[in-house]
Structure formats: C-alpha cells, structure tokens
Scaffold this motif. Sequence first.
Motif, PDB file in Angstrom:
ATOM      1  N   GLU A   1       0.807  -1.224   0.000  1.00  0.00           N
ATOM      2  CA  GLU A   1       0.000   0.000   0.000  1.00  0.00           C
ATOM      3  C   GLU A   1       0.841   1.275   0.000  1.00  0.00           C
ATOM      4  OE1 GLU A   1      -0.174  -2.370   2.292  1.00  0.00           O
ATOM      5  OE2 GLU A   1      -1.950  -3.423   1.549  1.00  0.00           O
ATOM      6  N   ASP A   2       2.109   1.145   0.374  1.00  0.00           N
ATOM      7  CA  ASP A   2       2.930   2.353   0.572  1.00  0.00           C
ATOM      8  C   ASP A   2       3.173   3.139  -0.713  1.00  0.00           C
ATOM      9  OD1 ASP A   2       3.215   1.925   3.248  1.00  0.00           O
ATOM     10  OD2 ASP A   2       5.283   1.198   3.149  1.00  0.00           O
ATOM     11  N   LEU A   3       3.016   4.449  -0.569  1.00  0.00           N
ATOM     12  CA  LEU A   3       3.521   5.357  -1.598  1.00  0.00           C
ATOM     13  C   LEU A   3       5.011   5.529  -1.361  1.00  0.00           C
ATOM     14  CD1 LEU A   3       0.864   8.223  -1.325  1.00  0.00           C
ATOM     15  CD2 LEU A   3       0.942   6.404  -3.044  1.00  0.00           C
ATOM     16  N   ARG A   4       5.734   5.999  -2.383  1.00  0.00           N
ATOM     17  CA  ARG A   4       7.100   6.437  -2.146  1.00  0.00           C
ATOM     18  C   ARG A   4       7.043   7.768  -1.383  1.00  0.00           C
ATOM     19  NH1 ARG A   4       9.131   6.229  -8.200  1.00  0.00           N
ATOM     20  NH2 ARG A   4       6.907   6.588  -8.542  1.00  0.00           N
ATOM     21  N   GLU A   5       8.200   8.282  -1.012  1.00  0.00           N
ATOM     22  CA  GLU A   5       8.216   9.579  -0.351  1.00  0.00           C
ATOM     23  C   GLU A   5       7.692  10.636  -1.330  1.00  0.00           C
ATOM     24  OE1 GLU A   5      11.277  12.664   1.929  1.00  0.00           O
ATOM     25  OE2 GLU A   5      12.036  10.760   1.161  1.00  0.00           O
ATOM     26  N   VAL A   6       6.697  11.401  -0.900  1.00  0.00           N
ATOM     27  CA  VAL A   6       6.081  12.397  -1.767  1.00  0.00           C
ATOM     28  C   VAL A   6       6.478  13.791  -1.282  1.00  0.00           C
ATOM     29  CG1 VAL A   6       3.874  13.391  -2.497  1.00  0.00           C
ATOM     30  CG2 VAL A   6       4.124  10.903  -2.287  1.00  0.00           C
ATOM     31  N   ARG A   7       7.023  14.589  -2.204  1.00  0.00           N
ATOM     32  CA  ARG A   7       7.361  15.972  -1.856  1.00  0.00           C
ATOM     33  C   ARG A   7       6.717  16.911  -2.877  1.00  0.00           C
ATOM     34  NH1 ARG A   7      12.005  13.248  -0.662  1.00  0.00           N
ATOM     35  NH2 ARG A   7      12.500  13.271  -2.879  1.00  0.00           N
ATOM     36  N   ILE A   8       6.044  17.922  -2.384  1.00  0.00           N
ATOM     37  CA  ILE A   8       5.390  18.902  -3.259  1.00  0.00           C
ATOM     38  C   ILE A   8       5.938  20.276  -2.897  1.00  0.00           C
ATOM     39  CG2 ILE A   8       3.182  19.978  -3.874  1.00  0.00           C
ATOM     40  CD1 ILE A   8       1.814  17.290  -3.263  1.00  0.00           C
ATOM     41  N   THR A   9       6.808  20.833  -3.755  1.00  0.00           N
ATOM     42  CA  THR A   9       7.412  22.141  -3.481  1.00  0.00           C
ATOM     43  C   THR A   9       6.757  23.196  -4.372  1.00  0.00           C
ATOM     44  OG1 THR A   9       9.481  20.976  -3.106  1.00  0.00           O
ATOM     45  CG2 THR A   9       9.604  23.393  -3.334  1.00  0.00           C
ATOM     46  N   ARG A  10       6.019  24.093  -3.737  1.00  0.00           N
ATOM     47  CA  ARG A  10       5.347  25.139  -4.512  1.00  0.00           C
ATOM     48  C   ARG A  10       6.292  26.279  -4.879  1.00  0.00           C
ATOM     49  NH1 ARG A  10       0.776  26.679  -0.683  1.00  0.00           N
ATOM     50  NH2 ARG A  10       0.066  28.188  -2.235  1.00  0.00           N
TER      51      ARG A  10
ATOM     52  N   ALA B   1      -3.497  11.314  -8.831  1.00  0.00           N
ATOM     53  CA  ALA B   1      -3.395  10.074  -9.587  1.00  0.00           C
ATOM     54  C   ALA B   1      -2.302   9.192  -9.033  1.00  0.00           C
ATOM     55  CB  ALA B   1      -3.104  10.371 -11.054  1.00  0.00           C
ATOM     56  N   VAL B   2      -2.491   7.896  -9.182  1.00  0.00           N
ATOM     57  CA  VAL B   2      -1.490   6.942  -8.721  1.00  0.00           C
ATOM     58  C   VAL B   2      -1.472   5.757  -9.675  1.00  0.00           C
ATOM     59  CG1 VAL B   2      -2.860   5.415  -7.211  1.00  0.00           C
ATOM     60  CG2 VAL B   2      -0.522   6.035  -6.560  1.00  0.00           C
ATOM     61  N   SER B   3      -0.320   5.095  -9.738  1.00  0.00           N
ATOM     62  CA  SER B   3      -0.251   3.867 -10.516  1.00  0.00           C
ATOM     63  C   SER B   3      -0.360   2.670  -9.576  1.00  0.00           C
ATOM     64  CB  SER B   3       1.067   3.799 -11.291  1.00  0.00           C
ATOM     65  OG  SER B   3       2.129   3.569 -10.406  1.00  0.00           O
ATOM     66  N   VAL B   4      -0.991   1.639 -10.057  1.00  0.00           N
ATOM     67  CA  VAL B   4      -1.055   0.372  -9.315  1.00  0.00           C
ATOM     68  C   VAL B   4      -0.743  -0.733 -10.320  1.00  0.00           C
ATOM     69  CG1 VAL B   4      -2.672   1.081  -7.514  1.00  0.00           C
ATOM     70  CG2 VAL B   4      -3.559   0.304  -9.710  1.00  0.00           C
ATOM     71  N   GLY B   5      -0.315  -1.897  -9.836  1.00  0.00           N
ATOM     72  CA  GLY B   5       0.011  -2.940 -10.799  1.00  0.00           C
ATOM     73  C   GLY B   5       0.263  -4.260 -10.103  1.00  0.00           C
ATOM     74  N   ILE B   6       0.363  -5.306 -10.905  1.00  0.00           N
ATOM     75  CA  ILE B   6       0.673  -6.633 -10.373  1.00  0.00           C
ATOM     76  C   ILE B   6       2.152  -6.899 -10.624  1.00  0.00           C
ATOM     77  CG2 ILE B   6       0.092  -9.092 -10.460  1.00  0.00           C
ATOM     78  CD1 ILE B   6      -2.435  -7.624  -9.933  1.00  0.00           C
TER      79      ILE B   6
ATOM     80  N   ALA C   1      -0.368  -7.363  -5.969  1.00  0.00           N
ATOM     81  CA  ALA C   1      -0.845  -6.016  -6.302  1.00  0.00           C
ATOM     82  C   ALA C   1      -0.137  -4.995  -5.427  1.00  0.00           C
ATOM     83  CB  ALA C   1      -2.353  -5.925  -6.101  1.00  0.00           C
ATOM     84  N   VAL C   2       0.457  -3.986  -6.045  1.00  0.00           N
ATOM     85  CA  VAL C   2       1.182  -2.953  -5.290  1.00  0.00           C
ATOM     86  C   VAL C   2       0.830  -1.566  -5.819  1.00  0.00           C
ATOM     87  CG1 VAL C   2       3.131  -4.455  -4.720  1.00  0.00           C
ATOM     88  CG2 VAL C   2       3.200  -3.071  -6.810  1.00  0.00           C
ATOM     89  N   CYS C   3       1.146  -0.568  -5.013  1.00  0.00           N
ATOM     90  CA  CYS C   3       0.765   0.817  -5.298  1.00  0.00           C
ATOM     91  C   CYS C   3       2.010   1.657  -5.595  1.00  0.00           C
ATOM     92  CB  CYS C   3       0.045   1.358  -4.058  1.00  0.00           C
ATOM     93  SG  CYS C   3      -0.655   2.997  -4.256  1.00  0.00           S
ATOM     94  N   ASP C   4       1.885   2.624  -6.503  1.00  0.00           N
ATOM     95  CA  ASP C   4       2.943   3.592  -6.803  1.00  0.00           C
ATOM     96  C   ASP C   4       4.244   2.906  -7.214  1.00  0.00           C
ATOM     97  OD1 ASP C   4       4.250   6.024  -7.121  1.00  0.00           O
ATOM     98  OD2 ASP C   4       4.738   6.215  -4.993  1.00  0.00           O
TER      99      ASP C   4
ATOM    100  N   LEU D   1      -6.561  -0.555  -4.057  1.00  0.00           N
ATOM    101  CA  LEU D   1      -5.255   0.036  -3.736  1.00  0.00           C
ATOM    102  C   LEU D   1      -5.171   1.474  -4.239  1.00  0.00           C
ATOM    103  CD1 LEU D   1      -2.441  -2.550  -4.564  1.00  0.00           C
ATOM    104  CD2 LEU D   1      -2.861  -1.448  -2.365  1.00  0.00           C
ATOM    105  N   ALA D   2      -5.695   1.685  -5.465  1.00  0.00           N
ATOM    106  CA  ALA D   2      -5.619   3.012  -6.064  1.00  0.00           C
ATOM    107  C   ALA D   2      -6.420   4.015  -5.235  1.00  0.00           C
ATOM    108  CB  ALA D   2      -6.158   2.970  -7.496  1.00  0.00           C
ATOM    109  N   GLU D   3      -7.557   3.562  -4.744  1.00  0.00           N
ATOM    110  CA  GLU D   3      -8.405   4.448  -3.949  1.00  0.00           C
ATOM    111  C   GLU D   3      -7.653   4.937  -2.705  1.00  0.00           C
ATOM    112  OE1 GLU D   3     -12.913   3.950  -2.219  1.00  0.00           O
ATOM    113  OE2 GLU D   3     -12.336   2.882  -4.066  1.00  0.00           O
ATOM    114  N   THR D   4      -6.996   3.999  -2.021  1.00  0.00           N
ATOM    115  CA  THR D   4      -6.208   4.358  -0.841  1.00  0.00           C
ATOM    116  C   THR D   4      -5.075   5.319  -1.199  1.00  0.00           C
ATOM    117  OG1 THR D   4      -6.577   2.069  -0.173  1.00  0.00           O
ATOM    118  CG2 THR D   4      -5.051   3.384   1.179  1.00  0.00           C
ATOM    119  N   GLY D   5      -4.381   4.994  -2.286  1.00  0.00           N
ATOM    120  CA  GLY D   5      -3.248   5.822  -2.702  1.00  0.00           C
ATOM    121  C   GLY D   5      -3.673   7.228  -3.055  1.00  0.00           C
ATOM    122  N   CYS D   6      -4.743   7.357  -3.816  1.00  0.00           N
ATOM    123  CA  CYS D   6      -5.208   8.686  -4.207  1.00  0.00           C
ATOM    124  C   CYS D   6      -5.672   9.485  -2.992  1.00  0.00           C
ATOM    125  CB  CYS D   6      -6.327   8.585  -5.247  1.00  0.00           C
ATOM    126  SG  CYS D   6      -5.705   8.188  -6.899  1.00  0.00           S
TER     127      CYS D   6
END
Lengths: 251, 251, 251, 251, 251, 251
Positions: free
Chosen positions: B13-22, B167-172, B177-180, B226-231
């Motif tokens: 379920e884990d996303l990678r580290e997400v950084r948003i710099t405005r 948006a997020v990617s999910v895949g097998i 099944a994994v996220c991001d 998984l995508a729902e959780t990630g988003c």
Amino acid sequence: MTDTPRHDGRTPEDLREVRITRNWLDHAEGSVLVEFGRTRVLCAASFTEGVPRWLKGRGTGWVTSEYEMLPRSTNTRSDREARKGKVGGRTHEISRLIGRALRAVIDTKALGENTIVVDCDVLQADGGTRTASITGAYVALVDAVEDARARGLITADAQPLTGSVAAVSVGIVDGRAVCDLDYPEDSTAGTDMNVVMTGDGQYVEVQGTAEGTPFGRGELDTLLGLAETGCAELTRRQHEALAQTARERVR
Amino acid sequence: MTDTPRHDGRTPEDLREVRITRNWLDHAEGSVLVEFGRTRVLCAASFTEGVPRWLKGRGTGWVTSEYEMLPRSTNTRSDREARKGKVGGRTHEISRLIGRALRAVIDTKALGENTIVVDCDVLQADGGTRTASITGAYVALVDAVEDARARGLITADAQPLTGSVAAVSVGIVDGRAVCDLDYPEDSTAGTDMNVVMTGDGQYVEVQGTAEGTPFGRGELDTLLGLAETGCAELTRRQHEALAQTARERVR
Amino acid sequence: MTDTPRHDGRTPEDLREVRITRNWLDHAEGSVLVEFGRTRVLCAASFTEGVPRWLKGRGTGWVTSEYEMLPRSTNTRSDREARKGKVGGRTHEISRLIGRALRAVIDTKALGENTIVVDCDVLQADGGTRTASITGAYVALVDAVEDARARGLITADAQPLTGSVAAVSVGIVDGRAVCDLDYPEDSTAGTDMNVVMTGDGQYVEVQGTAEGTPFGRGELDTLLGLAETGCAELTRRQHEALAQTARERVR
Amino acid sequence: MTDTPRHDGRTPEDLREVRITRNWLDHAEGSVLVEFGRTRVLCAASFTEGVPRWLKGRGTGWVTSEYEMLPRSTNTRSDREARKGKVGGRTHEISRLIGRALRAVIDTKALGENTIVVDCDVLQADGGTRTASITGAYVALVDAVEDARARGLITADAQPLTGSVAAVSVGIVDGRAVCDLDYPEDSTAGTDMNVVMTGDGQYVEVQGTAEGTPFGRGELDTLLGLAETGCAELTRRQHEALAQTARERVR
Amino acid sequence: MTDTPRHDGRTPEDLREVRITRNWLDHAEGSVLVEFGRTRVLCAASFTEGVPRWLKGRGTGWVTSEYEMLPRSTNTRSDREARKGKVGGRTHEISRLIGRALRAVIDTKALGENTIVVDCDVLQADGGTRTASITGAYVALVDAVEDARARGLITADAQPLTGSVAAVSVGIVDGRAVCDLDYPEDSTAGTDMNVVMTGDGQYVEVQGTAEGTPFGRGELDTLLGLAETGCAELTRRQHEALAQTARERVR
Amino acid sequence: MTDTPRHDGRTPEDLREVRITRNWLDHAEGSVLVEFGRTRVLCAASFTEGVPRWLKGRGTGWVTSEYEMLPRSTNTRSDREARKGKVGGRTHEISRLIGRALRAVIDTKALGENTIVVDCDVLQADGGTRTASITGAYVALVDAVEDARARGLITADAQPLTGSVAAVSVGIVDGRAVCDLDYPEDSTAGTDMNVVMTGDGQYVEVQGTAEGTPFGRGELDTLLGLAETGCAELTRRQHEALAQTARERVR
C-alpha cells in the motif's frame, strides 16, 4: 435512469448490427471489412519475414498496428494527417491500443522472426472505431497467420495465437449505462469506457474516462458488466466468421 | 503472492516519499516541483487571458497540459523530440491524459475566457511520471487560479475549481498487487494501471493494461482498491502543501 | 556613464550570485544545476561508448551539446519546439556554441571512441543562459569523464581534458560597460557580447553584437577586459565546486 | 610566423578579387552578384509593402535575410535542406547574422511599414560566403530602397539607410594572421573570425572562434586590425559599385 | 488566329534567344548556365561513385535530378521550401520529369555503379523553366560523363549516353499555336504542352494540359508539329555548345 | 505485334470490368466506389460553403482533390505518408492531376463561393488508379453539386458543371498498343499514357511517358485513338450510373 429504448431502438445491452467480411482485399495476407452499424473499418494484416532492427536475433516476432481515419469518414471533412505532416495524438493513441490488444493474444516466440502489421483504416465513422478495429483486426490477424502457415513461413504446428481478443465501448448516456455507443450517444456520454477482453473473459485493457462528472465505483462495476456481455457476443461473431471457408487469396 | 517487502522495503500500500514544493519557479503563475521518490517533475501553470480561436465568444475558458521528458531524465539518454521533428505517441497520450484530468475539476464557465496551460517537464524519471505530473499539476493549477484572482483577472467569488484531483499507478508485480510502482517494478509488472481520482473519491480516469497475461475481474477489483487508498493519501498531501502560505511570486 | 549602482545593486564588474550544484540528477554520468542569479540551467552529461558513424575507426571521441528552454522558463510562455516540429535558429546557434566551447578543452584522442553529450535545459531564464550553460556544462563534463575513468571506460592515465572553460556575458547598458547581464539589462543593452575563455585566460569564442548603435574599438577593449575578470572568477567557482567530494551516483 | 606569400600569392592583408555586379536579376527590386574570388553569392532584395503581423501598426518597417547554399556550390554535393525538411543550424545562424548586419544601418522608422527581405543564395562556395553575402546584400538593399523611392513607396526625403555595412573574415593560418580566407585557408585555420563593420569604422558584429588552440589577446588585436583594413577596402568597393548608373529594372 | 507577331516580335515557331554556357561552376563535374530568353537555370551535374542502397550489387548506375526555384527568381518573392519544411507538389513533379528525361538517354549498365545527380536551380523564371532545365541538364550530364571517363571512373569505351534529349513548351495563346512560351504567354495560354524529345526525333514525354477550354485533336497535332521543330533546333544548339572545347575544371 | 489475347483475355480495346457504386458513404455530399477490375477507389466529394483565403471576394468557387493510397492497397505494404511526415511526389502529382481534370468541367462562377474537395482513396491498386479516380470523382462531384442544389446552397438554375470528364490509361505492352492497363501490364509497358477527355471528345490532359525506348509519332497516334474509344465508353458508364435514382443521403 429510464426504460425508454435508446435513440435507435436498442436496449442498453444491444450491440449494433455487426458484420465481419473476410478477404475484402486481394493482396493482403489477411483482410476484414468490419462494420459496427454504420462504423466501417478496413483491417489489412500484412505478414513480412524479418523483424525491426531492435528485435533482430532474438528469435521472436512482432505484431503492431496503424490506425487512421479517411478525411471524409466523419460528418465534416478533416485534413489529412499526411498533409499536416504529422500524426495526431488521438491517432497515435489508438494505433498503440490496437497493437497492445493484438500482442496480448500473440506468442511472439511461436511467430518466429516475422512481423505482422495490421492497418485499420476507418472508411466511415459513427462511434466505436477503435473497438471495431480491434475486433476486426483479430480476424485479419488469424487469416494472416494461417496464410503464413500455408506458405510454410511458420511451421505447421506453431501456435502464435494464444487466444482471441475483442473490444467494445460502454458508457453512461442520459444517466443510463449502455453498450456499443454510436456517435450521437458517444458525443453526449458522461462517462466513456473502452474495454478489450480475451475470448475467455479476461481483461486486456480498461480505459474509462469521465467526460463530464466523475463516476463512482458502482457505475464502474455496471459498465464492466455490460462490457463483459458485449465482448462475449463479439467473440461469438468472430468465431462464426472464422468458421466459414476463406476464399482463395489472389496473389 | 508473498509477504516479503517490496525491493525498496515498502508494503504493497505504501507510496514512495512524496514531496510537493510550490513556487519552484519565479515567472510562472503557479509552479510545483513534485517528487514521487526519485521521480521529479516540474509543473508550471501559465495563465493567459483569451482562449484558442475555436472557443472564442462562448464565455468559457480552457485548461490544457503538455508533458515532456528531458533527454537525460531516464537511465539512458533519449533523443529530443524537437530534434526528431515530431512529438512521440506516448508523449501525446500523457499530455492528453493530464489535460483531461485537470478539466475534470475545472468549471470552464467560472474561469471566463482565459487559458491555463500546465507544462509538466520530467526532470528525472523513475516510474509514475504521469501520475506525479497530475498530482503536481493540480497544485500548480490552484496557485495559478489564485494568482489570477489576486490580479483581478477572474472575479473574487469565481470558483473555477470544483474539486481536487490526484493520480497513482497500481500494478501486479511478482504476482502481488502494489501501489505507486517505481521503474524497476513498472518494467516487470504483468498488469499496470493508472487511476485518476477526485478528492472525494470519484473516478476520473481508469487505464489498465495487461502487459503480459490478461487479468481477471478479481485482480481488477484489488487494484482499484489500492488506487483508492493511494489517491486519498495524495489528496491529503496536496491539501497540506496548499495550506502553507505561498511566498510571493516574482514578476 | 554613471556611478550609480546597477538596478540590482551590483557594481559593473560584479557577477550575480553563482551556485554550482553537482550530481543534481541520479542517472546522468555528470550533472550540474548551475545558477547565475535567477537563471537556472540543468546540465546533464551523458557518456556513451562509440561515436557517430562519420567518426568511426579514427580512434577519436566526440563531445557535443544540446540546449533548450523549458516553455515556461521565460516571463511569458513560449511554444515547445517539439510541437512546432522544428528547432529554432537561436536554439541551434546556442547548442553549437556550447559544443564548440567544450571541444576547445577536450583532447578527443585521449577520450577514445566515446561520445559525451551535454544537455543544457534552461529551467528558468533571466539572461545569460548560454554563458551559465557553458560554465555548468564544463563541470558536468569533468564528472562524466571521471565516472568513465572509474568504470574503466577510459584508461586510468588518459587526460581528455586539456583545461577548463567558462563563459560570461558583457555589454553596454545605459552607456556603461557591465558584466553578467540579467534579463532587464540584456533587453536594453546597446551592445551585447558573450565571451568564452579557458581557465588560463585564452579566448575560445568572442561574439559581440551591436543591438542598437555600432560600437567603437574603445568600447570593445573595455568589454574584453570585463569579460576576462568575470571568466577568471567563474573559473575559481568551478574549481571550488569540483574540489568537493562528489556523492555516489545512483545507477 | 612566415614571410612567404599565401598559397594563392596574396599578402596577409590582401582581399581576393572582389566583383560586385548590380542588377543581375530582372525582377528583384535590388540584386547583386557578389564575388570574393571564387565565392559567388546572388543577393536579391525584395521590397514589399506591409510588415509581419507582430510589427503592425507601429509605423516601423522590417529588414531580414535568408541565406542558403545551392547543393553543388561546394566541392562535394550536399543534400537540399528542403528535401531534409528542415533548415540546418549553420544556415539559420548565418541568415540571422546577415539580418542583424543590415538592420544595423537601417532606420526602420524612416522605412515606414514596409519589409525588405534580402535572399543570399550561394552559387559557389570557396570560403567567406557569409562575409560576401553581407557585403553584397548591402548594395542590393540600397538599390531596393532607391527603387521604392522611385515608385513612391517611401517618401522622396526618407533616409532609411543610416550608413553602409561590409564584412570580412580574418584568421590565423599556419600561425599567421591573414584576411579574407578562402576555403583551403579556412579549413586549416586555428582561429577564425568574422567581423562586420560600418562604413565609418564602427563594429556591428565580432564573431571569433578558436577552432583549434584558444587564442590570446595579442592575436585578437592583430585580427581586429586586419579586419578593419579589409572592411574599409570593401566599403570603397561598395561605393564604387553604387556610383555607377544602374540600368533599368525590368518589370 | 492572327498573323500579327507575338508580344515580343517572335513568329509562332521562334524560340527565344538560347544561350548554353558550359562550366559555369568550378566544382561540379558538369555545369551549365542555360538561358531561354530571360529564363535562367543553373544545371550542376554531380558524379559520385556508388548507387543508392536499393540498386546496390546490380551493376547498374543511377541518374536523377532535383529542381528548385530561388525565392526571388519570380516576379514576386515566394517562400523557401526549406523554411516551409516540405517540397511542394510542383517542385517534386518537375524534378521527376527531368530525371525521367535524362534516364531516357542513359544506359545505366554502361554507367556502372555510379550516380549522377543533376541539380537544376532556377535563378530567374520567365516561363519554360522545366524545358530549359532539361535542355541544359543534358549538356551538364555529357560533361559529367566525360569528366568521369577522364578520371578513369568509367572505362574509356563505355557509352552511357545513348542519345541526346531536349525539351520545349508549346501552347495555344490567343487562339494561336506558338512555341517556347515566355511567362506572359504561359499565364494566358488556353492549352500548355511540354514535349521532351530525343535528338533523333522520338518522344520521351508529352504533357499537355487544357488550362481553359479543352482542346481537340487538330490542335494537338499542330502543337506536336511545333514541338518537333523546336526540339530539333534545341538539339542543334546543344551540339554546338558541346563542340567547343571545355575549359579545365578546377578541383 | 501479335493477335493473341492479353494476359487476362481482353482485346487491345477492352476496358476491364467497370463498376460505379454511388452513395457508398453516408456522410459525404457525393461518394462513389469506382472499380476498374481489381482497382478500387473510394471517391468522397465534400461540399463546404466558403473558399480558401486567396479566392475570397471574387464570387467564384473552388474544386480540388486529394489522392492517397492505403498502405496495403498494393501487393507489398508501403509506409503511410502521414508517418513519414510528408506527402510523396507521386501522390502530389496525381492529386494535382485529378483537381485539374475536375476543374476542366466546372464553371467556378456558377458554383459561387463554395468549395468542393474530392478525396480519392485507393483501397486496392491494380493499375490505373489515377484514371479510375478521375472517372469516379466526376460522378461524386455531380452528386455533391446536386446535393448542394437540393439544400439551397447553390441556386436552382446554376449550372456549375459544363460537361463530363473521364480518363483512361493506354500503353505499349509487348509491342502492342492496349487500353486500360492493369498492374502486370503497366509494370512492363514500354510507353505509358494517361488521357483525360471530356464527354464530348475533347482533350483535357495528355501525359505520355516512354518508360523504356522513346516512341514515334505513329505509336502516339495509335495510343490517342485507343484512349478516345476508352474514354467514350467510360463516359457512357458514368451516364448510366447517374441515371439511377440516388438513395437518400444520411445526415
């Protein structure tokens, strides 16, 4: 939601009239004129020995597709992409989709170092050109493979095709989920989804887009159900068409 | 299926580290450097008065996007599309996807006859460039809208944004099944799906592709979950970033 | 002539704040984010074995460069050259200039049959993008050469670099000769000159243009003097940056 | 350094034989066949009323230039740029240089809202094509302005030309500074500089490049001196050519 | 029909003044400046060893042509095809016509695996540029073949040229059939025909077009007669030109 | 010369089987599937109000044509011109020929400021694609004009069509003059001529080319005679097709 019939009298589950005419061309190794109602696509499968440079020497083949619309396939004329000097984004996108769909049922090892290009040229467009293309292209692909077998270009027992593939559009029109949208429906659909499935009911590609308001999980499930039914019916039509004896190809 | 952690230690379920710099740029009306792990995309939103010719006089605005990868964003250098003289199919496809995602949360009437172009330039690619682009582009879009409001280019009470989008990617990967997905996962994934959702959990776009074997309905349902959780998590990060006071833009 | 400070407080000889950040990217063999004030260029050096066809078999390598501006690096957005389908004259011109500058300090024999392409992508433009590009590209080039040495792609004692190279702009603004013009100065300069020099004070390229009134020999001499001082200072900054231990490159 | 004559017998200061033939074409408002030894460039100045869209309504005119080489102007045939579908970097660069040189002696206000394009087509190349182009283009420009005056398209007392402009190449060949290099000299030159000057000895453009080893300030000064002498001589030739009565232009 | 002379005083059968200047260029293996009145075309024949890939290993050579008009060859300036990024239909058409005409008198076996490209660049256009091009290109071709023989690139007794070829335009102007139309005639001609003939009076190409009213068989016969006379005269001029001793080509 | 039948049993004068199917498309104002034996061309005439910019305000209309071959219309697949980014010389040439043929029977004054584009897309090629295109395009053009009349876009008594037009190929195959060559004949023909004629037997275009040995006046006369007979027969077929009541066009 409503119980009134669709603008052309169909129920939500109904496909339009589907016609698959094999060997519409004399030269191509496989060719199909596929019609979903007034949508009319000419699918020509060209078999050539050898593979693109980046695949050479690996013992595997290649299957790809190119999609294009004739300038007056649509209600008003569009400029030719050749004249504009570039292929449009939508054209690229659909070409790539068809190629992926076909490769999902191809064992490239069994194909050997051979290439099959399936050209899908839309002669007339009335919605669903990409799904009709995939459905027709599969049949043309089968014919091209059999032609290659007959000519000894692949071995008699090679099984490059691992299954069949078909595609249908589904969408939410006037608040109701319907199958195989024609252009009037497509242009007013809130959500539009193209689903590509194998003959045994597995998903190859799901592409759903909210054109207007985003859609919920419930709607998504309803649409997936409709698509499953539609693809199963298209699979039946493909098998019927392939059951007929092909006439001889002219060389 | 397996319980071992992913190659970088994440749970499914884990996303990678997400950084948003405005405000990473001084000139653009809105700009964000978005990072999903080592994937790094610069999103610049440009607000201009007026609309393309085909929209003139309707009182509605336009939002679109252009995506491109720097030649050495990837592991080996790619040729520049400008040098090749044409935009590739994949580039077109992703540009169009980002544009649709942003328009799903824009009320073009409320925007008035103004245009916002969001450029998403991939500085470094490690999988998920299109989902990072959408996630960052939304934040840049918000800033561009607020900048326009501050400058009086849209009225004080206009609400062009009807919600948020991520948006997020999910895949097998290896049967799980994994996220991001990062690039090593993405390049071995059997099925790969990009899901775009609004902040309130509705679907904007679902694009699932079987790269290898087709997938069944069960797998599809797992991936959607998984995508729902990630988003949802990405939505939270967007709000956090937007909660900070933006520094002054340099003109 | 005047004694008042420049619009940003600098004296005529002052460079803007110069920052050279090595290894800004994980994939490239050498990479530098170079900043001359608000001008910000990402320089990525890609080392590949082999040379273009026209050089094969001569035992010499090749170094070249490609320059491009992101669409919103500037104050108002420009169209992407990839979308226009061709590279503009200015882009070509600057790419060629950077390439010549780098080749002036490369012994292509010592490089062996290897190619280094240095991509200079302008993330933000505020004047002097070509001189910042050259100054940063040199540092990225050094790192790419050292990376190749570490991987055994060139021999331990090969000395492909015969010196260092840096560049600065000088010009006549409001009747006064100044160094390292920012955009407001550049856009009003009567004469504008870009000077590329080696670390030991020799000229590699002198490109002076009278934007307004032609200039006399006296002005030319003053400008050359300013450029010499500026390049010497930039050479010092390059050496400082290279003196730091590079962090490991991720592969 | 050496005292032996150059390979064609010239002293370091000598220009090649310069011929300026006015009105070589019947249609163009101004046209010149300019020859620097075997280098032969056809310069055609086209005067048209009106200006490009981005200049409209400002009351100022526009002067620009396009340079191109015929495929067999050179020792071995080059492909046509029209066939390759794009203009090369060198061609763009030289076109821009010629345009800037001409604009340096044009008062666009006095020209009114009119455009002059000077086409410089190299019929035969033997070094110095850009400097010959500038030198010939100026003469064609004068004729086009006078033709416009005669036809009443500019007023009788308008003075769009503020001076004259000429150009020459200088370089270090076999360790010696020489003027007006032919192709054999150009291809072996260590340093190569193109200098554009007005008739009253001011600089319009200085473009010096170290092809091999970088050059020092002393060499630079020597080259500038040679260029000054060369341009002065070319200015004299331009005036001589313009002193002759032009034959009538055929319409 | 009328007995008054043509607008320039010629009788219906008269050609304009024809001038064929050999060796107008120093580099090309064969070069001709051909003039039909004010129409002026530079024909440069380039001989290179080897053939295009699709002809390799067959022991036969290749002859082709490229035609282009300088932008100001015409009364008003046209845009360069290189700038437009594509070769126009008319340019393609004429290039192909010239190539076919030359190949009609070439024995590609006797040429060996060598290629001759004849570039026909129109310096000034006043009608009949394609027929002048063919007529001049033949002479340049002969010179290129002889140059190759002198250099031992084809054997001393090889006879690649099987005859001569020339071309003339004929047309119906003001109701009267005339030969070798200039631009004023061409632009008002009802019917326009280009005829390419060998030196011994056989047809290589007949291209007749009714610009206005369609034409009858009688008019067609009259035009063919005029063309025969015109081509015979041009053949005589070609032989005269070739009878002169060529000056040495500069290498 | 020989009395044996042609390879497909025809006499020298025989056309192949000609089929003209009107209204093959639902959207186009006029559409025809024309077949000359196995050659199959889809002709779609699109009527639009207004004219290109260069014709505006003159009160006259415009008729033009675009020709293209589907990639697998031929025996082996050709690349799409859209993918190559440019229209080939042959394609341009034939498009222009069809346009001229149609304009020969159009009174552009009577058409008013309206444009008709006739797209001729070759679905299958077996020789004679340009002559089949012209023959079919004329019928589609008539239908488009009548459709415009029915919709009131041209006045009830306007007569934009001044006659009919058809085209046929003739050539010398195995030393014998024959009519309507198929691909096997065309590819071995010594001389090949395309003749476009009006319904009342006048010439619109004559294009004859000696592919091998040049041809004499006697052969030319024989070919013109054959073409006259062939075009007369095609004119009869066009009238037959137009005599049938067209089915309603779908909008």
